[in-house]
Design an enzyme around this catalytic site. Structure first.
Site: not given
Ligand code: IMP
Length: 202
Positions: A111, A160-161
């Site tokens: 993300d 959001f998924v």
């Molecule tokens: P980052 O923002 O790339 O550090 O992602 C961190 C974490 O946010 C991911 O490993 C997921 O656990 C969570 N995450 C981000 N987007 C979503 C989503 O759309 N659904 C569920 N979890 C999410």
């Protein structure tokens, strides 16, 4: 499998299918073929980041036609430091010594990129022979930190998924497909909103 139409009342559906079980399966086979070809003369260690990537890891690993090893890590954000601080701590570390090994990080979703960036820096310090990453989902539009990503299943929009390992407040990881949540505020008020139509109907 039938397409899910999640309707609980007269209002617009709070969630809808973004990627079907069939599409997930087909793309994972393609990723596994590329990964198998890449590691043709080594035994890589697949590092799964709990909990979200567990389902992806299980399907990906079974589709890789090579000898591999599997290990798990669990990390968590420091809540007090803010959701997007990129400050995380290791809750469960690897059991393997990855020095001199080919390591493949298996992520469910990238993300902001903060988590993968932290993982890459941390694992790089342990001097693996190579370090690569595969993610099932890439929300490229939300990236804060540019982070190398060698393989990616699907680029998805800023929604959001849930499903296929991904949760909302701990729920919905066991859905076999990916749902896009259309009304996150409503789900936050009623975390079990989707449960009856997903798990208790015919
Ligand atoms: P980052 O923002 O790339 O550090 O992602 C961190 C974490 O946010 C991911 O490993 C997921 O656990 C969570 N995450 C981000 N987007 C979503 C989503 O759309 N659904 C569920 N979890 C999410």
């Amino acid at each position: 499998m039938k397409e899910r139409r999640v309707v609980s009342d007269e209002r617009p559906p709070p969630a809808e299918t973004l990627i079907s079980e069939k599409e997930l399966g087909a793309r994972i086979q393609e990723l596994a073929a590329e990964i198998s070809a890449h590691y043709s003369d080594s035994v890589p260690i697949l590092v799964s980041v709990l909990k979200g990537s567990a389902l992806f890891l299980a399907d990906l690993a079974r589709a890789i036609e090579r000898s591999i090893e599997i290990d798990f890590m669990s990390i968590s954000s420091y809540q007090s430091a803010g959701a997007q601080s990129g400050v995380v701590k290791i809750v469960k570390d690897l059991e393997s010594d990855i020095s001199g090994r080919d390591v493949l990080i298996v992520e469910d979703i990238v993300d902001t990129g903060l988590t993968l960036n932290y993982l890459r820096r941390t694992l790089e310090e342990r001097e693996p022979a190579s370090l690569r990453a595969v993610t099932l989902l890439d929300k490229a539009a939300r990236r804060i930190v540019p982070v190398p990503l060698e393989w990616s299943g699907f680029e998805i929009p800023d929604v959001f998924v849930v499903g296929y390992g991904l949760d909302f407040q701990g729920r919905y990881r066991n859905l076999p497909e990916l749902l896009a949540i259309k009304d996150l505020a409503r789900l936050a008020n009623e975390p079990l909103l989707l449960v009856p139509s997903l798990f208790e109907e015919g």
